[in-house]
Write an enzyme that holds these catalytic residues in place. Structure first.
Site, PDB file in Angstrom:
ATOM      1  N   GLU A 131       5.559   0.156   6.578  1.00 55.19           N
ATOM      2  CA  GLU A 131       6.583   1.540   6.811  1.00 55.19           C
ATOM      3  C   GLU A 131       6.436   2.035   8.204  1.00 55.19           C
ATOM      4  OE1 GLU A 131       2.932   3.673   5.933  1.00 55.19           O
ATOM      5  OE2 GLU A 131       3.668   1.676   5.317  1.00 55.19           O
TER       6      GLU A 131
ATOM      7  N   HIS B  26       0.367  -1.325   7.531  1.00 55.40           N
ATOM      8  CA  HIS B  26       1.428  -0.286   7.047  1.00 55.40           C
ATOM      9  C   HIS B  26       2.717  -0.900   7.494  1.00 55.40           C
ATOM     10  CE1 HIS B  26      -0.612   3.520   6.017  1.00 55.40           C
ATOM     11  NE2 HIS B  26      -1.877   2.898   6.805  1.00 55.40           N
TER      12      HIS B  26
ATOM     13  N   CYS C  31      -2.283   0.930   2.146  1.00 55.75           N
ATOM     14  CA  CYS C  31      -3.668   1.488   2.715  1.00 55.75           C
ATOM     15  C   CYS C  31      -4.496   2.467   1.438  1.00 55.75           C
ATOM     16  CB  CYS C  31      -3.358   2.356   3.640  1.00 55.75           C
ATOM     17  SG  CYS C  31      -4.761   2.732   4.970  1.00 55.75           S
TER      18      CYS C  31
END
Length: 237
Positions: free
Chosen positions: A197, A195, A86
């Site tokens: 994660e 994302h 990002c």
């Protein structure tokens, strides 16, 4: 094996990355303050999402001048791994490790959603745990996530196989060629707007992102084993 997560004023996904690498995967992880200038102990550098320096001027425009970033460039030039997520992707384009730019979303609105991605390459450390053209689901949260590059750069990315992830089904931000993530020519630097994660624990609704981090661990382990084997053969010779 050691991960480093760069922390800028305004980063807000740094702890999310560390949770995956340190808590879920039990890998040594160090938080790297943006003013540091020694990252020689790291194997993988992650530039996380967030709003570095409040996104003043434009996303990543100030973070590129942080002292640590020149060391990240050196890290990448040595062939070591760098991941920008990002805001991290935006920073990687600002410092020139990746081509193109991330500009305002086509609808000019901040988008917070989950999207489907198609995996375009599986011969990279980042993606070796996926299947070719596998569809995965990751969260997104950005206002300037529309990938843009001139026609020549786009053609080079496609010809070189540097598009790693594409939006599948719906393009949420108007990115050219449905691009959600790209790598450099060597494949050791990856930038992506979604994302992984935030998709690495069942409690968050899915674990498609965990494969990305596990792929890196497997690739590093294989590389270390190969170096050890070559070293032993050389010694015996």
């Amino acid at each position: 094996m050691k991960f480093g997560v760069v922390v800028f004023p305004g980063s807000n996904c740094d702890r999310d990355v560390a949770y995956v690498t340190q808590d879920l995967l039990s890998v040594a992880t160090r938080m790297v303050w943006h003013e540091e200038t020694d990252i020689s102990d790291l194997d993988v550098v992650v530039i996380p999402g967030g709003f570095s320096y409040g996104d003043y001027l434009r996303c990543g425009a100030i973070a590129r001048f942080s002292p640590v970033m020149s060391k990240v460039v050196e890290h990448a030039e040595q062939g070591k791994l760098v991941l920008g997520i990002c805001n991290g992707f935006q920073i990687l384009t600002e410092i020139g490790l990746l081509p193109g730019a991330l500009v305002r979303n086509e609808n000019l609105h901040f988008i917070c959603d989950r999207v489907s991605l198609q995996v375009e390459r599986t011969n990279l450390p980042w993606t070796q745990a996926y299947q070719h053209h596998q569809i995965v689901n990751f969260p997104i949260a950005h206002g300037e996530g529309r990938y843009y590059a001139d026609a020549e750069t786009l053609a080079q990315l496609e010809a070189n196989g540097q598009v790693v992830f594409r939006y599948h089904g719906t393009n949420p931000n108007g990115s050219l060629n449905n691009i959600a993530g790209i790598c450099n020519a060597k494949g050791n630097v990856l930038g992506m707007m979604p994302h992984p994660e935030r998709a690495a624990d069942d409690i968050l609704g899915g674990t498609d992102g965990l494969d990305l981090f596990e792929g890196v661990l497997a690739a590093t382990a294989n590389a270390q084993a190969k170096r050890h084997y070559v070293g032993v053969r050389s010694h015996l010779a």
